[in-house]
Design an enzyme around this catalytic site. Structure first.
Site, short mmCIF file in Angstrom:
data_model
loop_
_atom_site.label_atom_id
_atom_site.label_comp_id
_atom_site.label_asym_id
_atom_site.label_seq_id
_atom_site.Cartn_x
_atom_site.Cartn_y
_atom_site.Cartn_z
N PRO A 1 35.75 39.60 42.12
CA PRO A 1 36.34 38.26 42.18
C PRO A 1 35.55 37.30 41.29
O PRO A 1 34.33 37.40 41.19
CB PRO A 1 36.19 37.87 43.66
N LYS A 2 36.26 36.42 40.65
CA LYS A 2 35.60 35.38 39.85
C LYS A 2 35.28 34.22 40.80
O LYS A 2 36.08 33.30 40.98
CB LYS A 2 36.50 34.94 38.71
N VAL A 3 34.12 34.30 41.41
CA VAL A 3 33.73 33.36 42.46
C VAL A 3 33.68 31.94 41.89
O VAL A 3 33.13 31.70 40.81
CB VAL A 3 32.37 33.76 43.07
N ASP B 1 38.79 31.92 41.43
CA ASP B 1 39.86 31.45 40.55
C ASP B 1 40.38 32.54 39.62
O ASP B 1 41.04 32.26 38.63
CB ASP B 1 39.43 30.23 39.75
N GLY B 2 40.08 33.79 39.94
CA GLY B 2 40.56 34.91 39.15
C GLY B 2 39.67 36.11 39.41
O GLY B 2 38.97 36.19 40.43
#
EC number: 6.5.1.2
Length: 560
Positions: A127-129, A281-282
């Protein structure tokens, strides 16, 4: 991961293109282009300073990225007036040199992700934290320094504040020097990104770390996701195992190998729609093996990329402001937009709801607005993100001139409401004249055949056939619809003319009986209060309505 790295009435503006995404350019003079580019560059600079220096986030990250991409497009369109694109991290650098630079990430769309994956092996996703990036430097098992990302090369000293975070192990078993890069995030147990969005979690952490002191409650709310170990093992599995042994377990928990694009897409969708303990967010896609840290530079690398989630907000340019006026006189401002895509939909226009809302926002052609999809996928305006450098005056309708008993004729300023009355009259809740819509009424009006709401009653097949755009067959069908309207029952005609809602009142089949009622008599009917009673009496007493009644009576329509 790190935020500010990106590749990425009717009054009309002189724009020739539907969207900059189609590589078209605004039709601006050189002077106008210079002003618009300079204004946007300055706005980006202000946002960068607020975020990186002051710990504030005045604009959503995805809107920031789109604004930066917009400036890049405009610079390509107008190279002679191009404003030096502001360095996102200018002014955020601190006194401390990162032992290994922060690289940032290139943001790719689906097609680019496919291409990127096609030439690589040993790929992983995380996950793009959505937090703030930090370097952690350990020596002899203790945290020696914590450095904010800054400009990727230099950052601020966060050591004292980061040492207060329970998320970091106080003592490591490893004695040698360790360099870790990760994300400090705000804890959000059970957070579903697709439903809740970012909840300003990143800005909250940035704001807390910008303070001089950090209390215990706030410190406990900050988590840590270590996403790389620049001087750790070369192999991804070995790095994850090592981080877990050191006490940084989240990287292993949320890192997955991906053998193909379908698997990567599956994890992206899952993390977007299922609960996570943080905002994201991605996703990040990275090669398991990458160059050693001493070769890293403060620029997006070739071994890792970001694939963002679908936009929650889109940046849209206002091409025009149109004021829609309904049959009851309600004025609804509508923005005509350069088309933007949001959740696989192309958005071309959005209503502002009321004249008051438009005045509060003061939206004009050329302004850039944030659009999101509300319930049932209805587009709505969240805010004006920035205003055009040149803002033309925009006249608006006078609310006092439009109400439930105005505009029975196509007089100047009344065209929109008059057309709305015709549209209602012929619609399903009116006379149900199938095949007769707004386009039909507009054509008749343009040809001077509608002096009032019932001017069409006099149009037979021969007269219709004389009009431009009406062939013999279409004239015949329309004339038949008009003849059939005369046979519609009295209650249907009352609704078509715009009778105020009468609740469960008993309506006698006679105009004279209804017109003779006063407010007291109307209030005796179930569901009718004083206000509605006055509206009903005013409707029947209005001179224009009485004139329509005479037309219908002369035409032999039942009840009149």
């Amino acid at each position: 991961m790190q935020r500010r790295i990106a590749f990425s009435l009717l009054l009309l503006l002189p724009f020739a293109s539907p969207a900059l995404a189609d590589s078209a350019c605004p039709d601006w003079t050189a002077q106008r282009a210079a002003a618009e580019l300079a204004a946007l560059a300055e706005r980006l600079r202000q946002w960068d300073v607020a975020y990186h220096r002051d710990g504030r986030s005045p604009v959503a990250d995805e809107l920031y990225d789109q604004a930066r991409a917009r400036l890049a497009d405009w610079n390509r369109c107008f190279p002679g007036q191009a404003d030096a694109s502001p360095e996102p991290l200018a002014g955020s650098a601190g006194p401390l040199l990162h032992p290994v630079p922060h690289t940032g990430l290139a943001k790719l769309d689906e097609a680019a992700v496919r291409d990127w994956m096609a030439t690589r092996e040993d790929l992983w996703t995380q996950p793009k934290v959505d937090g703030v990036a930090v370097t952690l430097e350990y020596a002899d098992g203790r945290l020696r320094r914590a450095i904010s990302r800054g400009d990727g090369r230099h950052g601020q000293d966060w050591t004292a504040r980061v040492r207060r975070l329970p998320a970091l192990p106080r003592q490591l078993a490893e004695r040698r020097r360790l360099i870790l890069q990760g994300e400090l995030y705000w804890r959000l147990p059970g957070h579903v990104q697709a439903e809740a969005g970012g909840r300003s979690a990143r800005a909250r952490v940035a704001g807390l770390l910008a303070r001089d002191t950090l209390d215990d409650g706030d410190a406990a709310g900050i988590g840590l996701f270590v996403w790389d170990w620049p001087n750790g093992p070369a192999d991804m599995r070995a790095r994850l195992d090592g981080l877990e042994r050191l006490g940084f377990a989240e990287a292993r928990r949320y890192s997955r190998p991906v053998a193909d694009f379908a698997t990567a897409r599956q994890w992206r969708e899952r993390w977007y729609r299922e609960p996570l303990p943080f905002a994201s967010d991605g996703v990040v896609l990275r090669q398991g093996r990458r160059p050693p840290g001493e070769r890293w530079r403060a620029e997006p690398p070739h071994w890792a990329v970001a694939w963002k989630y679908p936009l929650a907000q889109a940046l849209a340019e206002v091409r025009a402001v149109r004021f829609r006026i309904g049959r009851s006189g309600r004025i609804t401002p509508q923005l005509e937009l350069q088309p933007v895509r949001l959740d696989d939909r192309q958005i071309r226009r959005v209503a502002l709801g009321s004249l008051r809302r438009w005045r509060e926002l003061d939206v004009r052609p050329g302004d850039q607005v944030a659009i999101r999809l509300a319930g049932q996928s209805i587009p709505q305006v969240d805010a004006v993100v920035w205003r055009a450098a040149e803002r033309p005056a925009l006249p608006s309708p006078d609310p006092a001139a439009h109400h439930a008993l105005s505009c029975w004729r196509p007089l100047p300023g009344c065209e929109e409401q008059f057309l709305a009355r015709l549209d209602w009259l012929g619609g399903r809740r009116g006379l149900d004249l199938r095949g007769v819509g707004r386009g039909t009424w507009e054509a008749l009006l343009e040809n001077g055949r509608l002096d009032d709401l019932l001017g069409w009653l006099e149009l037979d097949e021969a007269r219709l056939a004389e009009l431009p755009g009406f062939g013999e067959r279409s004239a015949s069908l329309l004339a038949e619809r008009f003849r059939a309207a005369r046979r519609r029952p009295f209650p249907m005609w009352l609704r078509a003319l715009g009778l105020p809602p009468a609740g469960e009142a008993t309506l006698p089949p006679s105009w004279d009986e209804l017109a003779g009622r006063g407010p007291e008599q109307w209030q005796r009917e179930p569901g009718i209060g004083p206000g509605r009673a006055r509206q009903l009496q005013a409707f029947f007493a209005h001179p224009e309505v009485q004139a329509l009644r005479q037309r219908l009576r002369a035409a032999g329509v039942e009840g009149f």
